[in-house]
Design an enzyme around this catalytic site. Structure first.
Site, PDB file in Angstrom:
ATOM      1  N   GLN A 190      -2.567 -12.187   8.116  1.00 16.43           N
ATOM      2  CA  GLN A 190      -2.824 -11.890   6.703  1.00 16.43           C
ATOM      3  C   GLN A 190      -2.159 -12.940   5.813  1.00 16.43           C
ATOM      4  O   GLN A 190      -2.771 -13.440   4.854  1.00 16.43           O
ATOM      5  CB  GLN A 190      -2.300 -10.500   6.352  1.00 16.43           C
ATOM      6  CG  GLN A 190      -2.279 -10.210   4.859  1.00 16.43           C
ATOM      7  CD  GLN A 190      -1.913  -8.788   4.521  1.00 16.43           C
ATOM      8  OE1 GLN A 190      -2.752  -7.906   4.583  1.00 16.43           O
ATOM      9  NE2 GLN A 190      -0.671  -8.536   4.140  1.00 16.43           N
ATOM     10  N   LEU A 241       6.740   3.017   1.277  1.00 16.49           N
ATOM     11  CA  LEU A 241       7.703   1.903   1.316  1.00 16.49           C
ATOM     12  C   LEU A 241       8.812   2.131   2.353  1.00 16.49           C
ATOM     13  O   LEU A 241       9.278   3.248   2.540  1.00 16.49           O
ATOM     14  CB  LEU A 241       8.337   1.708  -0.069  1.00 16.49           C
ATOM     15  CG  LEU A 241       7.373   1.409  -1.218  1.00 16.49           C
ATOM     16  CD1 LEU A 241       8.152   1.183  -2.518  1.00 16.49           C
ATOM     17  CD2 LEU A 241       6.487   0.204  -0.917  1.00 16.49           C
ATOM     18  N   GLY A 271      11.280  -2.909   5.209  1.00 19.12           N
ATOM     19  CA  GLY A 271      10.563  -4.184   5.212  1.00 19.12           C
ATOM     20  C   GLY A 271      10.139  -4.529   3.787  1.00 19.12           C
ATOM     21  O   GLY A 271      10.361  -5.651   3.300  1.00 19.12           O
ATOM     22  N   HIS A 272       9.546  -3.535   3.096  1.00 13.98           N
ATOM     23  CA  HIS A 272       9.150  -3.763   1.696  1.00 13.98           C
ATOM     24  C   HIS A 272      10.389  -4.034   0.839  1.00 13.98           C
ATOM     25  O   HIS A 272      10.374  -4.906  -0.029  1.00 13.98           O
ATOM     26  CB  HIS A 272       8.448  -2.529   1.112  1.00 13.98           C
ATOM     27  CG  HIS A 272       7.155  -2.182   1.779  1.00 13.98           C
ATOM     28  ND1 HIS A 272       6.956  -1.017   2.470  1.00 13.98           N
ATOM     29  CD2 HIS A 272       5.977  -2.852   1.840  1.00 13.98           C
ATOM     30  CE1 HIS A 272       5.724  -0.969   2.930  1.00 13.98           C
ATOM     31  NE2 HIS A 272       5.097  -2.072   2.566  1.00 13.98           N
ATOM     32  N   GLN A 326     -10.172  -2.410   2.861  1.00  9.16           N
ATOM     33  CA  GLN A 326      -9.643  -3.121   4.026  1.00  9.16           C
ATOM     34  C   GLN A 326      -9.514  -2.243   5.273  1.00  9.16           C
ATOM     35  O   GLN A 326      -9.011  -2.684   6.295  1.00  9.16           O
ATOM     36  CB  GLN A 326      -8.320  -3.794   3.695  1.00  9.16           C
ATOM     37  CG  GLN A 326      -7.124  -2.867   3.520  1.00  9.16           C
ATOM     38  CD  GLN A 326      -5.906  -3.631   3.048  1.00  9.16           C
ATOM     39  OE1 GLN A 326      -5.821  -4.038   1.893  1.00  9.16           O
ATOM     40  NE2 GLN A 326      -4.923  -3.837   3.923  1.00  9.16           N
ATOM     41  N   MET A 337       0.851  -1.194   0.000  1.00  7.71           N
ATOM     42  CA  MET A 337       0.000   0.000   0.000  1.00  7.71           C
ATOM     43  C   MET A 337       0.890   1.249   0.000  1.00  7.71           C
ATOM     44  O   MET A 337       0.469   2.322   0.410  1.00  7.71           O
ATOM     45  CB  MET A 337      -0.937  -0.016   1.213  1.00  7.71           C
ATOM     46  CG  MET A 337      -1.899  -1.207   1.158  1.00  7.71           C
ATOM     47  SD  MET A 337      -3.417  -0.963   2.078  1.00  7.71           S
ATOM     48  CE  MET A 337      -2.809  -0.802   3.724  1.00  7.71           C
ATOM     49  N   GLY A 338       2.129   1.082  -0.460  1.00  2.00           N
ATOM     50  CA  GLY A 338       3.035   2.222  -0.563  1.00  2.00           C
ATOM     51  C   GLY A 338       3.625   2.609   0.779  1.00  2.00           C
ATOM     52  O   GLY A 338       3.627   1.808   1.712  1.00  2.00           O
TER      53      GLY A 338
HETATM   54  O1  PAF Z   1      -0.027  -5.835   3.583  1.00  6.07           O
HETATM   55  C1  PAF Z   1      -0.446  -4.904   2.878  1.00  6.07           C
HETATM   56  O2  PAF Z   1       0.226  -3.892   2.640  1.00  6.07           O
HETATM   57  C2  PAF Z   1      -1.847  -4.997   2.305  1.00  6.07           C
HETATM   58  O3  PAF Z   1      -2.713  -5.600   3.195  1.00  6.07           O
HETATM   59  C3  PAF Z   1      -1.901  -5.677   0.926  1.00  6.07           C
HETATM   60  C4  PAF Z   1      -1.491  -7.140   1.017  1.00  6.07           C
HETATM   61  C5  PAF Z   1      -0.997  -4.939  -0.039  1.00  6.07           C
HETATM   62  C6  PAF Z   1      -3.335  -5.636   0.387  1.00  6.07           C
HETATM   63  O4  PAF Z   1      -3.793  -4.333   0.251  1.00  6.07           O
END
Ligand code: PAF
Length: 280
Positions: A157, A36, A39-40, A64, A33-34
């Site tokens: 998740q 960043l 971790g990303h 969500q 979800m940007g």
């Molecule tokens: O973990 C996240 O950043 C979000 O839940 C995802 C998996 C990108 C879905 O919007």
């Protein structure tokens, strides 16, 4: 250094995908979800190592968020995100708008998440996982990646993504990757951007509590451990939502220690909701 290519539409993604198939090249997918952070970046680097190309999606998914203030306050930093990705080889960013990702009649049929969907985050954020499942379903259908990468900080998740992949028959392999922490132990999260300097310090009570729980394994009873952990947690400034010791597969609460367990915490640090966990 070369800027990362950005595509916005499902059609552009389709064309990109077609080229890869033609050249027999593999694709790794990192949905985000940007906002960043490292971790990303660790997910992206792993994907780059393991695939010919990597697609990073950046989309703040309204479905969500069960809290409209959280959605409004969620950091949106697309140009900084793209700068961070400068120089990464063989990466493409997919930044769709809502209409692109949720076309009318998108064919999504909700699935039953069972008990895994109703405990922990599921109990405190009604509708959250349903929104995650919908967006990941639509992304997986468009991206058709060979492998998809998710962080273990969002442990529940990850379990749900594995479930949905099986349920909808997606061919992508799901890769769970370790939580990346600041040197002081704070788990990296896009939401950390919203913490003040003092709150960042206060938030360390989360990892301290998780480490206390781990250190009690097989030494103290599980109930005494949870009591001590809550006592420690409440010496800090955060408001606890839950602290639970659960089975890593079923996410059912444990009555006694087992070989592997995961301790999960959700708490509010000022106006920011944080989650973290330790698997041991
Ligand atoms: O973990 C996240 O950043 C979000 O839940 C995802 C998996 C990108 C879905 O919007």
């Amino acid at each position: 250094m070369s800027k990362v290519k950005v595509i916005h539409t499902a059609e552009e993604l389709h064309q990109f995908r077609k080229k890869l198939v033609k050249n027999s090249q593999t694709l790794g997918f990192v949905p985000t979800m940007g906002a960043l952070h490292n971790g990303h970046i660790s997910l992206i680097e792993k994907s780059i190592q393991e695939n010919d190309y990597t697609l990073i999606s950046i989309f703040v998914n309204p479905k969500q968020f069960n809290n409209s203030v959280d959605l409004k306050e969620y950091p949106r930093t697309l140009s900084a995100d793209l700068s961070l990705l400068t120089g990464f080889q063989n990466c493409v960013v997919f930044a769709p708008d809502e209409a692109e990702l949720y076309p009318q009649n998108d064919g999504f049929i909700p699935m039953d998440l069972g008990s895994i969907g109703s405990v922990l985050e599921g109990a405190f954020r009604p509708g959250h996982f349903e929104g995650v499942v919908h967006v990941v379903h639509n992304l997986f259908r468009l991206v058709e990646a060979n492998q998809s990468y998710f962080g273990q900080k969002d442990f529940q998740q990850l379990a749900i993504i594995r479930l949905l992949t099986k349920h909808f028959g997606f061919q992508t392999r799901i890769i769970g990757c370790p939580t990346v922490r600041e040197t002081n132990g704070l788990a990296m999260s896009s939401r950390n951007m919203r913490l003040s300097k003092k709150e960042r310090q206060d938030a360390l009570i989360i990892i301290e509590t998780l480490r206390l729980v781990e250190s009690c394994k097989d030494k103290e009873s599980l109930n005494d451990t949870i009591d001590s952990a809550k006592r420690l947690f409440h010496t800090g400034n955060l408001t606890l939502e839950y602290l639970a010791l659960v089975d890593p597969e079923t996410l059912c609460e444990l009555q006694e220690w087992q070989e592997n367990q995961i301790c999960c915490i959700a708490a509010h640090c000022g106006s920011v909701r944080l989650i973290d966990n330790l698997l041991f």
